[in-house]
Scaffold this active site. Structure first.
Site, PDB file in Angstrom:
ATOM      1  N   ASN A  14     -24.716  -2.874  -3.713  1.00  0.00           N
ATOM      2  CA  ASN A  14     -24.942  -4.404  -3.714  1.00  0.00           C
ATOM      3  C   ASN A  14     -24.365  -4.687  -2.135  1.00  0.00           C
ATOM      4  O   ASN A  14     -24.654  -5.987  -1.949  1.00  0.00           O
ATOM      5  CB  ASN A  14     -24.262  -5.045  -4.910  1.00  0.00           C
ATOM      6  CG  ASN A  14     -24.933  -5.246  -6.059  1.00  0.00           C
ATOM      7  OD1 ASN A  14     -26.055  -5.960  -6.298  1.00  0.00           O
ATOM      8  ND2 ASN A  14     -24.883  -4.082  -6.784  1.00  0.00           N
ATOM      9  N   ARG A  91     -11.152  -3.835 -10.580  1.00  0.00           N
ATOM     10  CA  ARG A  91      -9.997  -4.356 -10.634  1.00  0.00           C
ATOM     11  C   ARG A  91     -10.205  -5.862 -11.024  1.00  0.00           C
ATOM     12  O   ARG A  91     -10.811  -6.382 -10.628  1.00  0.00           O
ATOM     13  CB  ARG A  91      -9.222  -4.153  -9.550  1.00  0.00           C
ATOM     14  CG  ARG A  91      -8.624  -2.897  -9.162  1.00  0.00           C
ATOM     15  CD  ARG A  91      -7.814  -2.696  -7.897  1.00  0.00           C
ATOM     16  NE  ARG A  91      -7.874  -1.286  -7.438  1.00  0.00           N
ATOM     17  CZ  ARG A  91      -7.024  -0.459  -8.116  1.00  0.00           C
ATOM     18  NH1 ARG A  91      -6.233  -0.739  -9.203  1.00  0.00           N
ATOM     19  NH2 ARG A  91      -7.258   0.883  -8.011  1.00  0.00           N
ATOM     20  N   LEU A  92      -8.879  -6.136 -11.944  1.00  0.00           N
ATOM     21  CA  LEU A  92      -9.006  -7.539 -12.169  1.00  0.00           C
ATOM     22  C   LEU A  92      -8.386  -8.077 -10.787  1.00  0.00           C
ATOM     23  O   LEU A  92      -7.526  -7.740 -10.123  1.00  0.00           O
ATOM     24  CB  LEU A  92      -8.318  -7.807 -13.272  1.00  0.00           C
ATOM     25  CG  LEU A  92      -8.747  -7.556 -14.670  1.00  0.00           C
ATOM     26  CD1 LEU A  92      -7.855  -7.929 -15.681  1.00  0.00           C
ATOM     27  CD2 LEU A  92      -9.828  -8.667 -14.908  1.00  0.00           C
ATOM     28  N   HIS A 109     -22.502  -8.755 -12.777  1.00  0.00           N
ATOM     29  CA  HIS A 109     -22.300  -7.682 -13.944  1.00  0.00           C
ATOM     30  C   HIS A 109     -23.472  -7.289 -14.434  1.00  0.00           C
ATOM     31  O   HIS A 109     -24.386  -8.293 -14.744  1.00  0.00           O
ATOM     32  CB  HIS A 109     -21.093  -8.407 -14.684  1.00  0.00           C
ATOM     33  CG  HIS A 109     -20.756  -7.770 -16.021  1.00  0.00           C
ATOM     34  ND1 HIS A 109     -19.817  -6.680 -15.791  1.00  0.00           N
ATOM     35  CD2 HIS A 109     -21.305  -7.411 -17.300  1.00  0.00           C
ATOM     36  CE1 HIS A 109     -19.646  -6.137 -16.885  1.00  0.00           C
ATOM     37  NE2 HIS A 109     -20.676  -6.408 -17.852  1.00  0.00           N
TER      38      HIS A 109
HETATM   39  C1  GRF Z   1     -23.225  -3.136 -10.306  1.00  0.00           C
HETATM   40  O1  GRF Z   1     -23.907  -2.517 -11.244  1.00  0.00           O
HETATM   41  C2  GRF Z   1     -22.358  -4.167 -10.501  1.00  0.00           C
HETATM   42  O2  GRF Z   1     -23.036  -5.000 -11.484  1.00  0.00           O
HETATM   43  C3  GRF Z   1     -21.242  -3.743 -11.220  1.00  0.00           C
HETATM   44  O3  GRF Z   1     -20.920  -2.447 -10.403  1.00  0.00           O
HETATM   45  C4  GRF Z   1     -22.229  -1.906 -10.139  1.00  0.00           C
HETATM   46  C5  GRF Z   1     -21.985  -1.985  -8.635  1.00  0.00           C
HETATM   47  O4  GRF Z   1     -23.003  -0.880  -8.031  1.00  0.00           O
HETATM   48  N1  GRF Z   1     -20.142  -4.726 -11.299  1.00  0.00           N
HETATM   49  P1  GRF Z   1     -22.842  -0.893  -6.507  1.00  0.00           P
HETATM   50  O5  GRF Z   1     -21.380  -0.201  -5.814  1.00  0.00           O
HETATM   51  O6  GRF Z   1     -23.108  -1.904  -5.717  1.00  0.00           O
HETATM   52  O7  GRF Z   1     -23.987   0.130  -6.189  1.00  0.00           O
END
Ligand code: GRF
Length: 200
Positions: A14, A91-92, A109
């Site tokens: 991401n 982490r929070l 998420h």
């Molecule tokens: C994603 O699926 C996101 O929704 C979740 O953690 C994953 C991270 O994937 N919070 P990446 O590290 O971006 O490949």
């Protein structure tokens, strides 16, 4: 141009999607920094490949969460960072960052929140046998995946779906939804992004 810091702990796909969108001009913002709490995470390699500075910082080296976050905060302030984008940051977020970046921290998420918060949302959805799951982008508060929802996209769980195939579908959506929603937010169109998408 607004400056963004991305916080990640893992693969960083991401983070890369956001960085590529910014570098190609689709996202009119600068991805100025990757903060990674896991030395050796692939996200750090991606930062290097993309030419984006990385702060690799393990909480183990600090006496408290506040001290660890203070170090991150000082870096963000020194770079004039406007927003924090969490992308697989495991982490929070504590009061040190929350108070300084109030309303300016978002997370993605892999479920339709409030269903399946916390770890392994994809595994939770498969175990529950739901026929639809998805992706949610939300503001971050002190809870685990509890902040106000900004946008979501539904993803069908097909018959015979495996964890790998479902994860692939979800990530494909994440990589287009996150830059798109961030761009809208930066343009002050928060209301406009309170929509839902559906993917089959
Ligand atoms: C994603 O699926 C996101 O929704 C979740 O953690 C994953 C991270 O994937 N919070 P990446 O590290 O971006 O490949």
């Amino acid at each position: 141009m607004k400056k963004i810091a991305v916080l990640a702990s893992g693969s960083g796909s991401n983070f890369q999607a956001l960085a590529v969108a910014a570098q190609s001009g689709i996202l009119k913002a600068e991805i100025s920094l990757l903060v990674c709490d896991k030395p050796g995470a692939f996200a750090v390699d991606r930062a290097e490949m993309l030419g984006i500075p990385a702060l690799v910082i393990s909480p183990k080296g600090y006496p408290s969460k506040a001290a660890y976050e203070e170090e991150i905060l000082q870096k963000l302030i020194s770079l004039d960072i406007d927003m924090i984008v969490l992308a697989g940051y495991m982490r929070l977020i504590g009061p040190t960052l929350l108070n300084s970046y109030e309303g300016k921290i978002i997370n993605i998420h892999p479920s339709l929140l409030p269903a399946f918060p916390g770890k392994d949302a994809i595994g939770q959805a498969l175990a529950a046998g739901v026929d639809t799951t998805g992706v949610t982008i939300h503001y971050v508060d002190e809870g685990m995946d509890t902040g106000p929802i900004i946008a979501s996209a539904a993803v069908r769980v097909a018959a015979g779906e495996t964890r790998e195939s479902l994860q692939k579908k979800i990530q494909r959506i994440e990589h287009s939804l996150y830059p798109e929603v961030l761009e809208e937010l930066l343009n002050g169109k928060e209301e406009a992004v309170k929509w839902e998408k559906s993917v089959h």
